[in-house]
Design a protein around this motif. Structure first.
Motif, mmCIF file in Angstrom:
data_model
loop_
_atom_site.group_PDB
_atom_site.id
_atom_site.type_symbol
_atom_site.label_atom_id
_atom_site.label_comp_id
_atom_site.label_asym_id
_atom_site.label_seq_id
_atom_site.Cartn_x
_atom_site.Cartn_y
_atom_site.Cartn_z
ATOM 1 N N THR A 94 2.683 4.519 13.462
ATOM 2 C CA THR A 94 2.712 4.548 14.911
ATOM 3 C C THR A 94 3.330 3.157 15.304
ATOM 4 N N ASN A 95 2.903 2.173 14.540
ATOM 5 C CA ASN A 95 3.428 0.775 14.864
ATOM 6 C C ASN A 95 4.784 0.374 14.297
ATOM 7 N N ALA A 96 5.137 1.112 13.010
ATOM 8 C CA ALA A 96 6.475 1.031 12.486
ATOM 9 C C ALA A 96 7.497 1.509 13.449
ATOM 10 N N GLN A 97 7.018 2.763 13.883
ATOM 11 C CA GLN A 97 7.789 3.677 14.941
ATOM 12 C C GLN A 97 7.952 2.652 16.086
ATOM 13 N N ALA A 98 7.251 2.078 16.690
ATOM 14 C CA ALA A 98 7.466 1.302 17.985
ATOM 15 C C ALA A 98 8.125 -0.010 17.749
ATOM 16 N N LEU A 99 8.422 -0.237 16.441
ATOM 17 C CA LEU A 99 9.278 -1.455 16.013
ATOM 18 C C LEU A 99 10.579 -1.157 15.667
ATOM 19 N N GLY A 100 10.836 0.533 15.755
ATOM 20 C CA GLY A 100 12.273 0.842 15.176
ATOM 21 C C GLY A 100 12.415 1.172 13.796
ATOM 22 N N ILE A 101 11.203 1.132 13.083
ATOM 23 C CA ILE A 101 11.378 1.418 11.420
ATOM 24 C C ILE A 101 10.952 2.821 11.247
ATOM 25 N N GLY A 102 12.015 3.576 11.047
ATOM 26 C CA GLY A 102 11.660 4.987 10.865
ATOM 27 C C GLY A 102 11.475 5.531 9.761
ATOM 28 N N ALA A 103 11.272 6.892 9.634
ATOM 29 C CA ALA A 103 11.022 7.636 8.145
ATOM 30 C C ALA A 103 11.904 7.354 7.273
ATOM 31 N N GLY A 104 11.639 7.243 5.907
ATOM 32 C CA GLY A 104 12.270 7.035 4.917
ATOM 33 C C GLY A 104 12.184 5.486 4.382
ATOM 34 N N ASN A 105 11.452 4.717 5.447
ATOM 35 C CA ASN A 105 11.196 3.229 5.255
ATOM 36 C C ASN A 105 9.871 3.220 4.487
ATOM 37 N N PRO A 106 9.831 2.128 3.475
ATOM 38 C CA PRO A 106 8.198 1.930 2.927
ATOM 39 C C PRO A 106 7.221 1.080 4.042
ATOM 40 N N ILE A 107 6.128 1.477 3.700
ATOM 41 C CA ILE A 107 5.085 0.528 4.552
ATOM 42 C C ILE A 107 4.147 0.137 3.344
ATOM 43 N N TYR A 108 3.850 -1.030 3.300
ATOM 44 C CA TYR A 108 3.054 -1.720 2.226
ATOM 45 C C TYR A 108 1.504 -1.839 2.813
ATOM 46 N N ASP A 109 0.365 -1.502 2.240
ATOM 47 C CA ASP A 109 -0.862 -1.761 2.625
ATOM 48 C C ASP A 109 -1.205 -3.001 1.876
ATOM 49 N N ASP A 110 -1.886 -3.822 2.439
ATOM 50 C CA ASP A 110 -2.398 -5.053 2.093
ATOM 51 C C ASP A 110 -3.882 -5.031 1.566
ATOM 52 N N MET A 111 -4.130 -5.033 0.433
ATOM 53 C CA MET A 111 -5.362 -4.669 -0.093
ATOM 54 C C MET A 111 -5.535 -6.261 -1.013
ATOM 55 N N GLU A 112 -6.334 -6.906 -0.166
ATOM 56 C CA GLU A 112 -6.650 -8.181 -0.681
ATOM 57 C C GLU A 112 -7.525 -8.160 -1.977
ATOM 58 N N GLY A 113 -7.609 -9.102 -2.859
ATOM 59 C CA GLY A 113 -8.368 -9.160 -4.276
ATOM 60 C C GLY A 113 -9.704 -9.068 -4.085
ATOM 61 N N TYR A 114 -10.593 -8.206 -4.985
ATOM 62 C CA TYR A 114 -11.623 -7.958 -5.011
ATOM 63 C C TYR A 114 -12.327 -7.842 -6.230
ATOM 64 N N SER A 115 -13.643 -7.892 -6.426
ATOM 65 C CA SER A 115 -14.170 -7.795 -7.848
ATOM 66 C C SER A 115 -14.338 -6.206 -8.207
ATOM 67 N N THR A 150 12.502 -1.740 0.328
ATOM 68 C CA THR A 150 12.524 -2.501 1.457
ATOM 69 C C THR A 150 12.988 -1.613 2.595
ATOM 70 N N ALA A 151 12.589 -2.228 3.952
ATOM 71 C CA ALA A 151 13.128 -1.408 5.032
ATOM 72 C C ALA A 151 14.089 -2.040 5.941
ATOM 73 N N GLY A 152 14.857 -1.032 6.640
ATOM 74 C CA GLY A 152 15.982 -1.228 7.421
ATOM 75 C C GLY A 152 15.539 -0.751 8.831
ATOM 76 N N GLY A 153 15.856 -1.656 9.925
ATOM 77 C CA GLY A 153 15.291 -0.748 11.256
ATOM 78 C C GLY A 153 16.111 0.146 11.674
ATOM 79 N N GLY A 154 17.644 0.095 11.830
ATOM 80 C CA GLY A 154 18.669 0.806 12.109
ATOM 81 C C GLY A 154 18.382 0.948 13.725
ATOM 82 N N ASP A 155 19.183 1.685 14.224
ATOM 83 C CA ASP A 155 19.270 1.904 15.832
ATOM 84 C C ASP A 155 18.281 2.970 16.225
ATOM 85 N N ALA A 156 17.497 2.727 17.409
ATOM 86 C CA ALA A 156 16.789 3.835 17.858
ATOM 87 C C ALA A 156 17.368 4.701 18.209
#
Length: 617
Positions: free
Chosen positions: A252-273, A381-387
């Protein structure tokens, strides 16, 4: 009323308050030991929510933020109410964001975060019911199928990149064009995102991808139990549900920024034991994250420490576990490569790795200093492209109607079928009756005013909409004299390009206008225009309105010996377009192809957007 409102921050008794400060009539009682930052006095102050602080004013565009600002604690931001403020607050929220609330107070928006004690925050906000920011305020580009952003990923990028806690301003990014970096990590939300994002919107994404930057969209979701003290954590019994919900929110947030399907999104999972509940929870969360992203048409990525999240994922290779498409390993060894002792060379081997090789440090280019992590990339990596924006859209709600989403404080005026934000009733003739809409009805409105809509302001300025942009009118003669127009808030014009203004800074690519009295025809391509022949679909505009838009031609660059990514970048910077690409029939992805032939010849000049064909070997 504002003067009667007292916000008491903290858990202690009134004696714990060191002082009371006032901001636009709103009094804030500040606990002892908490700093108060007047953002109007220093635009470099970083608005971050992982430290106790009170922030008064709008976050600056050139914040100086530490790159490792992750997680939440008790903090509060009071800023003028506007859709941009609401969008920034929405990006800070997200799935599982139990540590954040927002509260509207007439012309102010209060954003408060906490680590453990929700009741303390509710008391801090005067004990009133907590109201979430409506998602409708987060974006002007809808996510309905006919308006979704294009699937235009930048593809695999090999080279250096950086990430910063807050997206730098466009001027800072321009200055960093002199750096060795060509990729930038951007934080697009999540329960543990630490920094405000005043710059990040669809206009920023388009500007920077047009400038040749590759994007690494990153979502700071729930963390492993015990990770980064103060972070919201995964529930072991709900890990899969939470992972899927995080992916949905990230999209939802990516699409609001114009980053459409086909692009990557990385989850940030910080270090843990590693081990036990932590490993099981993380793997269940990330499997659901990947599954949901795939269902929504996105590429799944995971950022984590090489010795925790990445090691756990690598250990699952060959077991049938649903792995992410790309991994982003944090191992600060200053090695600019993607090798890692925890990951076999045969795993994520097809340009599917990113490596954060250096932690937080200051770097300066073009006179601009940013605190960054440094990365070496050989992955998605991602490209925004035109909406995809329907500029001939129509709406069932009459123009000039004032509307708001039920339960929201934001008011809009319909113009050309699109809701344009009203920041102050005085700009539109005083308080007016307002029609309440459901969220579904609001989402069905046009993304931008339809072509040809006439707009005006109470100060006597007039505009005509072409391709979503409001072009000024200096002479009514070409239009047959003054025309009926809809009076709007100048805020929307001043903030054109912000996705919440529902107006664009320049007409969308492909828009054709007929300028009078010169009777010339122009087509817009990104931020520039090029002459074209007469077209019946052209929108009549004022000659003077085109002055801000530069005229560009395609001067064909020399491409011989360039790799494919570098050739694409050179073509785009020359205002040309990539045409047919011929590759050898049999070639390995491990082999870097280079250009050995091109048409037309280098240094020849053509109309902007001219297609260039290349052969690789």
């Amino acid at each position: 009323m504002l003067l009667a409102t007292l916000i008491c921050i903290g858990v202690g008794a009134p004696a714990a308050f060191a002082r009371t400060v006032s901001y636009h009539g709103l009094r804030v009682a500040v606990p002892s030991g908490w700093p108060v930052f007047q953002l109007g006095r220093d635009s470099r102050t970083c608005v971050r929510f992982n430290r106790h602080a009170v922030y008064l004013g709008s976050p600056g565009r050139d914040q100086q933020c530490p790159v490792q600002a992750v997680g939440r604690t008790e903090a509060i931001l009071v800023q003028p109410l506007g859709p941009g403020a609401a969008r920034s607050a929405a990006l800070l929220g997200g799935s599982g964001a139990a540590g954040q609330v927002t509260l509207h107070r007439q012309h102010l928006l209060v954003t408060a975060t906490w680590a453990r004690d929700r009741q303390a925050v509710q008391r801090a906000l005067g004990g009133r019911a907590l109201q979430p920011v409506p998602r409708a305020s987060a974006s002007a580009v809808r996510t309905r199928p006919n308006r979704a952003a294009k699937a235009s990923p930048a593809g695999v990028y090999t080279g250096l990149g950086f990430d910063a806690c807050a997206a730098p301003s466009t001027s800072a990014m321009s200055a960093w064009g002199s750096s060795p970096y060509r990729a930038v990590g951007i934080y697009i939300g999540g329960a543990n995102e630490g920094c405000a994002q005043p710059n990040l919107n669809a206009g920023w994404v388009t500007t920077e991808t047009d400038a040749g930057w590759h994007l690494i969209p990153t979502y700071v979701g729930l963390q492993a139990p015990g990770a980064c003290g103060g972070c919201a954590v995964i529930s072991s019994s709900q890990a899969a549900v939470q992972g899927a919900a995080a992916a949905q929110d990230a999209v939802t947030n990516a699409q609001a920024l114009g980053i459409g399907a086909g692009n990557p999104i990385y989850d940030d999972m910080e270090g843990y034991s590693r081990g036990g509940t932590s490993t099981k929870s993380v793997l269940a969360f990330l499997s659901a994250w990947t599954s949901k992203l795939h269902a929504l048409g996105y590429v799944s990525g995971v950022y984590s420490s090489g010795d925790s999240g990445i090691a756990d994922l690598a250990a699952e290779q060959g077991t049938g576990y649903l792995e992410p498409d790309d991994i982003w390993t944090a191992r600060w060894n200053n090695q600019q490569n993607t090798a890692d002792p925890q990951v076999a060379s045969t795993e994520w081997a097809n340009h599917q790795r990113l490596h954060q090789y250096s932690g937080g440090h200051n770097a300066t280019y073009g006179g601009v200093t940013i605190n960054i992590d440094s990365n070496y990339l050989d992955g998605a990596t991602a490209g925004g492209g035109d909406a995809v924006i329907d500029t001939s859209c129509t709406s069932d709600i009459p123009d000039a109607t004032f509307v708001q989403v039920s339960g929201s404080y934001a008011v809009y005026r319909i113009a050309g079928g699109s809701p344009l934000f009203v920041s102050n009733w005085d700009t539109v003739g005083g308080s007016q009756p307002v029609t309440e809409l459901t969220q579904q009805q609001f989402d069905a409105l046009c993304a931008v005013p339809t072509n040809g809509t006439f707009l005006g302001t109470s100060t006597g300025s007039y505009y005509r909409v072409a391709g979503g942009a409001a072009l000024p009118i200096t002479d009514w003669t070409p239009f047959g004299g003054p025309q009926p127009s809809i009076t709007i808030d100048p805020w929307d014009l001043e903030n054109a390009g912000n996705p919440d203004s529902h107006l664009l800074a320049q007409p969308v690519a492909g828009t054709v206008v007929r300028a009078m009295p010169s009777n010339t025809y122009w087509q817009f391509l990104s931020s520039y225009r090029t002459p074209v022949g007469p077209k019946s679909s052209a929108i009549l505009v004022d000659d003077a309105s085109l002055t801000p838009f530069k005229i560009e031609e395609c001067k064909v660059p020399r491409l011989r010996h360039l790799t494919f990514p570098n050739a694409k970048r050179a073509i785009r910077r020359a205002h040309c377009t990539l045409g047919k690409v011929h590759r050898p029939r049999h070639w390995s992805p491990r082999h870097k192809l280079r250009v050995y032939w091109q048409i037309p010849r280098a240094q020849s000049i053509h109309t902007a957007g001219w297609k260039i064909g290349i052969k690789m070997r």
